[in-house]
Design a protein around this motif. Structure first.
Motif, PDB file in Angstrom:
ATOM      1  N   ASN A  40     -16.466   4.613   1.661  1.00 41.78           N
ATOM      2  CA  ASN A  40     -15.342   3.668   1.708  1.00 41.78           C
ATOM      3  C   ASN A  40     -14.928   3.237   0.310  1.00 41.78           C
ATOM      4  N   ALA A  41     -15.904   2.957  -0.534  1.00 46.15           N
ATOM      5  CA  ALA A  41     -15.594   2.546  -1.908  1.00 46.15           C
ATOM      6  C   ALA A  41     -14.874   3.667  -2.656  1.00 46.15           C
ATOM      7  N   ALA A  42     -15.365   4.901  -2.504  1.00 43.63           N
ATOM      8  CA  ALA A  42     -14.724   6.042  -3.172  1.00 43.63           C
ATOM      9  C   ALA A  42     -13.284   6.203  -2.710  1.00 43.63           C
TER      10      ALA A  42
ATOM     11  N   SER B 134      -7.192   4.202  -8.331  1.00 44.43           N
ATOM     12  CA  SER B 134      -7.594   3.392  -9.485  1.00 44.43           C
ATOM     13  C   SER B 134      -7.764   4.266 -10.718  1.00 44.43           C
ATOM     14  N   LYS B 135      -7.342   3.744 -11.846  1.00 46.30           N
ATOM     15  CA  LYS B 135      -7.496   4.475 -13.103  1.00 46.30           C
ATOM     16  C   LYS B 135      -8.982   4.595 -13.466  1.00 46.30           C
ATOM     17  N   GLU B 136      -9.696   3.486 -13.360  1.00 50.02           N
ATOM     18  CA  GLU B 136     -11.135   3.483 -13.620  1.00 50.02           C
ATOM     19  C   GLU B 136     -11.861   3.416 -12.285  1.00 50.02           C
ATOM     20  N   LYS B 137     -12.755   4.346 -12.069  1.00 52.59           N
ATOM     21  CA  LYS B 137     -13.491   4.404 -10.801  1.00 52.59           C
ATOM     22  C   LYS B 137     -14.938   4.020 -11.080  1.00 52.59           C
ATOM     23  N   ARG B 138     -15.294   2.793 -10.691  1.00 52.04           N
ATOM     24  CA  ARG B 138     -16.633   2.299 -10.947  1.00 52.04           C
ATOM     25  C   ARG B 138     -17.153   1.577  -9.716  1.00 52.04           C
TER      26      ARG B 138
ATOM     27  N   THR C  35     -13.855  -0.788  -8.084  1.00 46.54           N
ATOM     28  CA  THR C  35     -12.594  -1.031  -8.771  1.00 46.54           C
ATOM     29  C   THR C  35     -11.387  -0.635  -7.918  1.00 46.54           C
ATOM     30  N   GLY C  36     -11.576  -0.594  -6.612  1.00 47.38           N
ATOM     31  CA  GLY C  36     -10.474  -0.301  -5.695  1.00 47.38           C
ATOM     32  C   GLY C  36      -9.501  -1.463  -5.605  1.00 47.38           C
TER      33      GLY C  36
ATOM     34  N   ILE D  84     -23.519  -8.720   7.012  1.00 46.87           N
ATOM     35  CA  ILE D  84     -22.678  -8.201   5.947  1.00 46.87           C
ATOM     36  C   ILE D  84     -21.502  -9.158   5.767  1.00 46.87           C
ATOM     37  N   GLU D  85     -21.156  -9.405   4.520  1.00 52.66           N
ATOM     38  CA  GLU D  85     -20.027 -10.271   4.182  1.00 52.66           C
ATOM     39  C   GLU D  85     -19.101  -9.505   3.259  1.00 52.66           C
ATOM     40  N   VAL D  86     -17.814  -9.813   3.350  1.00 53.16           N
ATOM     41  CA  VAL D  86     -16.820  -9.121   2.550  1.00 53.16           C
ATOM     42  C   VAL D  86     -16.010 -10.128   1.747  1.00 53.16           C
ATOM     43  N   GLU D  87     -15.837  -9.821   0.483  1.00 59.13           N
ATOM     44  CA  GLU D  87     -14.928 -10.588  -0.368  1.00 59.13           C
ATOM     45  C   GLU D  87     -13.957  -9.578  -0.969  1.00 59.13           C
ATOM     46  N   SER D  88     -12.713  -9.962  -1.064  1.00 56.02           N
ATOM     47  CA  SER D  88     -11.724  -9.059  -1.660  1.00 56.02           C
ATOM     48  C   SER D  88     -10.726  -9.869  -2.451  1.00 56.02           C
TER      49      SER D  88
END
Length: 120
Positions: free
Chosen positions: A37-39, A45-49, A70-71, A116-120
């Motif tokens: 999911n992160a990928a 994104s320019k920087e993928k970390r 960095t999505g 599981i918790e999500v922050e965005s």
């Protein structure tokens, strides 16, 4: 999908208690789905970390996992829906997701009395 060689991942397992190692397959599935999911979230994104850290809680009874990428993030109106089966936001990327990755994560974590918790 993002080429895995374009990703930079940092893992910190130094404080992980040995008592959690018996559920390797379940945790592998959780991490596989979260990393995919992160990928996918970082495709534009320019920087993928991706940063992942694990440690045991102060009382030693839980594992605390923190993931950051960095999505672009998740729109606030979708956060409550991302763990529902078949919910996906990937229709606009041309890469139709099944909407099953995060529900599988939630099911596995529930089975182990985890959260599981999500922050965005």
């Amino acid at each position: 999908m993002t080429d895995p060689t374009d990703l930079s991942a940092i893992f910190n397992f130094s404080q992980l208690s040995e008592q959690y190692c018996g559920h390797f397959f379940d945790f592998e599935q959780v991490f596989r789905n979260l990393i995919v999911n992160a990928a996918q979230a970082m495709e534009l994104s320019k920087e993928k970390r991706l940063h992942i850290s694990l440690q045991t809680s102060a009382d030693g009874k839980r594992i605390v996992v923190r993931m950051a990428d960095t999505g672009a993030g998740i729109a606030p109106e979708f956060i409550d829906k991302i763990f529902q089966p078949f919910f996906t936001t990937k229709t606009d990327t041309g890469d139709k997701g099944t909407g099953l990755g995060l529900p599988i994560v939630k099911t596995i974590l529930d089975r182990h009395q985890a959260s599981i918790e999500v922050e965005s």
